[in-house]
Write a protein that holds these residues in place. Structure first.
Motif, PDB file in Angstrom:
ATOM      1  N   LEU A 193       0.795  -1.232   0.000  1.00  0.00           N
ATOM      2  CA  LEU A 193       0.000   0.000   0.000  1.00  0.00           C
ATOM      3  C   LEU A 193       0.830   1.285   0.000  1.00  0.00           C
ATOM      4  O   LEU A 193       0.490   2.234  -0.718  1.00  0.00           O
ATOM      5  CB  LEU A 193      -0.958   0.006   1.201  1.00  0.00           C
ATOM      6  CG  LEU A 193      -2.324  -0.649   0.988  1.00  0.00           C
ATOM      7  CD1 LEU A 193      -3.144  -0.581   2.268  1.00  0.00           C
ATOM      8  CD2 LEU A 193      -3.075   0.022  -0.160  1.00  0.00           C
ATOM      9  N   PRO A 194       1.904   1.379   0.795  1.00  0.00           N
ATOM     10  CA  PRO A 194       2.678   2.640   0.799  1.00  0.00           C
ATOM     11  C   PRO A 194       3.231   3.028  -0.559  1.00  0.00           C
ATOM     12  O   PRO A 194       3.575   4.195  -0.780  1.00  0.00           O
ATOM     13  CB  PRO A 194       3.819   2.337   1.784  1.00  0.00           C
ATOM     14  CG  PRO A 194       3.268   1.295   2.690  1.00  0.00           C
ATOM     15  CD  PRO A 194       2.399   0.440   1.810  1.00  0.00           C
ATOM     16  N   LEU A 195       3.293   2.072  -1.476  1.00  0.00           N
ATOM     17  CA  LEU A 195       3.817   2.350  -2.810  1.00  0.00           C
ATOM     18  C   LEU A 195       2.849   3.194  -3.631  1.00  0.00           C
ATOM     19  O   LEU A 195       3.263   3.940  -4.514  1.00  0.00           O
ATOM     20  CB  LEU A 195       4.111   1.034  -3.547  1.00  0.00           C
ATOM     21  CG  LEU A 195       4.969   1.096  -4.805  1.00  0.00           C
ATOM     22  CD1 LEU A 195       6.360   1.623  -4.482  1.00  0.00           C
ATOM     23  CD2 LEU A 195       5.061  -0.278  -5.451  1.00  0.00           C
ATOM     24  N   VAL A 196       1.547   3.086  -3.328  1.00  0.00           N
ATOM     25  CA  VAL A 196       0.533   3.769  -4.136  1.00  0.00           C
ATOM     26  C   VAL A 196      -0.254   4.824  -3.366  1.00  0.00           C
ATOM     27  O   VAL A 196      -0.917   5.663  -3.969  1.00  0.00           O
ATOM     28  CB  VAL A 196      -0.453   2.740  -4.754  1.00  0.00           C
ATOM     29  CG1 VAL A 196       0.267   1.838  -5.735  1.00  0.00           C
ATOM     30  CG2 VAL A 196      -1.130   1.893  -3.673  1.00  0.00           C
ATOM     31  N   LEU A 197      -0.192   4.793  -2.043  1.00  0.00           N
ATOM     32  CA  LEU A 197      -0.926   5.777  -1.255  1.00  0.00           C
ATOM     33  C   LEU A 197      -0.285   7.160  -1.353  1.00  0.00           C
ATOM     34  O   LEU A 197       0.944   7.272  -1.418  1.00  0.00           O
ATOM     35  CB  LEU A 197      -0.967   5.365   0.217  1.00  0.00           C
ATOM     36  CG  LEU A 197      -1.944   4.261   0.619  1.00  0.00           C
ATOM     37  CD1 LEU A 197      -1.760   3.918   2.088  1.00  0.00           C
ATOM     38  CD2 LEU A 197      -3.383   4.678   0.345  1.00  0.00           C
ATOM     39  N   PRO A 198      -1.084   8.217  -1.346  1.00  0.00           N
ATOM     40  CA  PRO A 198      -0.509   9.572  -1.309  1.00  0.00           C
ATOM     41  C   PRO A 198       0.302   9.766  -0.033  1.00  0.00           C
ATOM     42  O   PRO A 198      -0.069   9.235   1.025  1.00  0.00           O
ATOM     43  CB  PRO A 198      -1.753  10.479  -1.308  1.00  0.00           C
ATOM     44  CG  PRO A 198      -2.848   9.637  -1.865  1.00  0.00           C
ATOM     45  CD  PRO A 198      -2.554   8.230  -1.434  1.00  0.00           C
ATOM     46  N   GLY A 215       1.339   9.877   6.047  1.00  0.00           N
ATOM     47  CA  GLY A 215       1.635  10.722   7.199  1.00  0.00           C
ATOM     48  C   GLY A 215       0.491  10.761   8.188  1.00  0.00           C
ATOM     49  O   GLY A 215       0.703  10.685   9.402  1.00  0.00           O
ATOM     50  N   PHE A 216      -0.736  10.858   7.683  1.00  0.00           N
ATOM     51  CA  PHE A 216      -1.917  10.883   8.552  1.00  0.00           C
ATOM     52  C   PHE A 216      -2.054   9.575   9.323  1.00  0.00           C
ATOM     53  O   PHE A 216      -2.328   9.577  10.532  1.00  0.00           O
ATOM     54  CB  PHE A 216      -3.168  11.124   7.702  1.00  0.00           C
ATOM     55  CG  PHE A 216      -4.452  11.013   8.472  1.00  0.00           C
ATOM     56  CD1 PHE A 216      -4.828  12.002   9.363  1.00  0.00           C
ATOM     57  CD2 PHE A 216      -5.281   9.899   8.315  1.00  0.00           C
ATOM     58  CE1 PHE A 216      -6.023  11.897  10.081  1.00  0.00           C
ATOM     59  CE2 PHE A 216      -6.452   9.786   9.026  1.00  0.00           C
ATOM     60  CZ  PHE A 216      -6.823  10.789   9.915  1.00  0.00           C
ATOM     61  N   ILE A 217      -1.853   8.438   8.647  1.00  0.00           N
ATOM     62  CA  ILE A 217      -1.959   7.136   9.299  1.00  0.00           C
ATOM     63  C   ILE A 217      -0.913   7.002  10.410  1.00  0.00           C
ATOM     64  O   ILE A 217      -1.206   6.518  11.512  1.00  0.00           O
ATOM     65  CB  ILE A 217      -1.798   6.001   8.273  1.00  0.00           C
ATOM     66  CG1 ILE A 217      -3.002   5.972   7.326  1.00  0.00           C
ATOM     67  CG2 ILE A 217      -1.651   4.646   8.975  1.00  0.00           C
ATOM     68  CD1 ILE A 217      -2.853   5.010   6.162  1.00  0.00           C
ATOM     69  N   LEU A 218       0.303   7.453  10.133  1.00  0.00           N
ATOM     70  CA  LEU A 218       1.370   7.373  11.136  1.00  0.00           C
ATOM     71  C   LEU A 218       1.051   8.245  12.351  1.00  0.00           C
ATOM     72  O   LEU A 218       1.319   7.855  13.497  1.00  0.00           O
ATOM     73  CB  LEU A 218       2.705   7.781  10.522  1.00  0.00           C
ATOM     74  CG  LEU A 218       3.289   6.807   9.499  1.00  0.00           C
ATOM     75  CD1 LEU A 218       4.543   7.378   8.860  1.00  0.00           C
ATOM     76  CD2 LEU A 218       3.594   5.462  10.157  1.00  0.00           C
ATOM     77  N   ILE A 219       0.483   9.413  12.106  1.00  0.00           N
ATOM     78  CA  ILE A 219       0.081  10.284  13.214  1.00  0.00           C
ATOM     79  C   ILE A 219      -1.018   9.623  14.039  1.00  0.00           C
ATOM     80  O   ILE A 219      -0.998   9.662  15.277  1.00  0.00           O
ATOM     81  CB  ILE A 219      -0.392  11.658  12.686  1.00  0.00           C
ATOM     82  CG1 ILE A 219       0.799  12.448  12.143  1.00  0.00           C
ATOM     83  CG2 ILE A 219      -1.081  12.455  13.797  1.00  0.00           C
ATOM     84  CD1 ILE A 219       0.419  13.726  11.444  1.00  0.00           C
ATOM     85  N   MET A 220      -1.972   8.987  13.354  1.00  0.00           N
ATOM     86  CA  MET A 220      -3.065   8.312  14.053  1.00  0.00           C
ATOM     87  C   MET A 220      -2.569   7.114  14.866  1.00  0.00           C
ATOM     88  O   MET A 220      -3.121   6.784  15.914  1.00  0.00           O
ATOM     89  CB  MET A 220      -4.126   7.848  13.048  1.00  0.00           C
ATOM     90  CG  MET A 220      -4.849   8.980  12.345  1.00  0.00           C
ATOM     91  SD  MET A 220      -5.717  10.081  13.486  1.00  0.00           S
ATOM     92  CE  MET A 220      -6.996   8.976  14.113  1.00  0.00           C
ATOM     93  N   ILE A 221      -1.518   6.452  14.380  1.00  0.00           N
ATOM     94  CA  ILE A 221      -0.983   5.278  15.085  1.00  0.00           C
ATOM     95  C   ILE A 221      -0.080   5.682  16.245  1.00  0.00           C
ATOM     96  O   ILE A 221      -0.194   5.150  17.351  1.00  0.00           O
ATOM     97  CB  ILE A 221      -0.198   4.371  14.110  1.00  0.00           C
ATOM     98  CG1 ILE A 221      -1.146   3.745  13.085  1.00  0.00           C
ATOM     99  CG2 ILE A 221       0.540   3.263  14.880  1.00  0.00           C
ATOM    100  CD1 ILE A 221      -0.451   2.952  12.005  1.00  0.00           C
TER     101      ILE A 221
END
Length: 218
Positions: A48-53, A58-64
């Motif tokens: 997924l990180p290959l195609v996600l904006p 960054g948002f997912i990492l902040i949420m985690i």
């Protein structure tokens, strides 16, 4: 001229490349040597990180890892360490965005190994893990080197997710890519030009090394 952002980027790229290599080999054993029921789904998640904006990453990492999350609160309770906007955030971001490139290289290398070789090692009594370590990995050497080069280049040039999760804190999280962004905002064209030229030269060297290895492989 401040060279620390470039040095920091090289350190982060090197550490994250070592991490993604270890992670990819471990996950490679699990996905490609063992019969995993949800293999395709797990592989899709890994890619997924290959195609996600970058903003989504960054948002997912902040949420985690943010202080409003269970993971972030647990880490802070145990270590008194906040992950976002730190050097660790740089490493985590670089690892996440470069991981798919390494895993894909591991997969390509593994699929190129003749089935007869894999079968022979298992007939001789080797477990899936031993077969992967002592038979598959040596035969995947070229693919692993390509994965290392691609992962390093991706981590070195990471910008979007880094900007969101690690920010641009002078002396702490400022990387080569974010330094160029900051220099342009300050109308410092000289610094932006020099840093851009250095990253282009490094990228050209990496691409040349990739082509050399591919030529040797053929």
């Amino acid at each position: 001229m401040d060279w620390m952002p470039l040095v920091r980027s090289i350190i982060v790229a090197s550490l994250s490349t070592a991490l993604v290599l270890c992670l990819s080999l471990v996950i490679g054993v699990w996905l490609y040597e063992r019969l995993t029921k949800f293999k395709l789904f797990i592989e899709a998640i890994c890619m997924l990180p290959l195609v996600l904006p970058p903003t989504v990453i960054g948002f997912i990492l902040i949420m985690i890892f943010g202080m409003n999350s269970i993971v972030g609160q647990t880490i802070y309770t145990i270590t008194q360490y906040k992950v976002p906007f730190t050097f660790m955030a740089l490493i985590i971001t670089a690892t996440i965005v470069s991981f798919p490139l390494m895993l894909q290289s591991i997969k390509n290398g593994y699929l190129s190994i003749p089935q007869s070789v894999k079968y022979a090692s298992k007939v001789d009594g080797a477990s899936p893990i031993k077969s992967f370590i002592f038979v598959s990995i040596p035969l995947m050497k070229t693919s692993i080197i390509i994965g290392i080069l691609l992962s390093f280049a991706r981590a070195l040039g990471e910008f979007g997710a880094t900007l969101m999760f690690a920010g641009i804190i002078e002396g702490r999280t400022e990387t080569a890519a974010t330094h160029i962004y900051l220099a342009l905002e300050q109308n410092d064209l000289k610094t932006a030009t020099i840093y851009s030229a250095i990253l282009m030269i490094i990228s050209a060297i990496i691409i040349t090394a990739l082509n050399i290895h591919r030529m040797k492989k053929t």
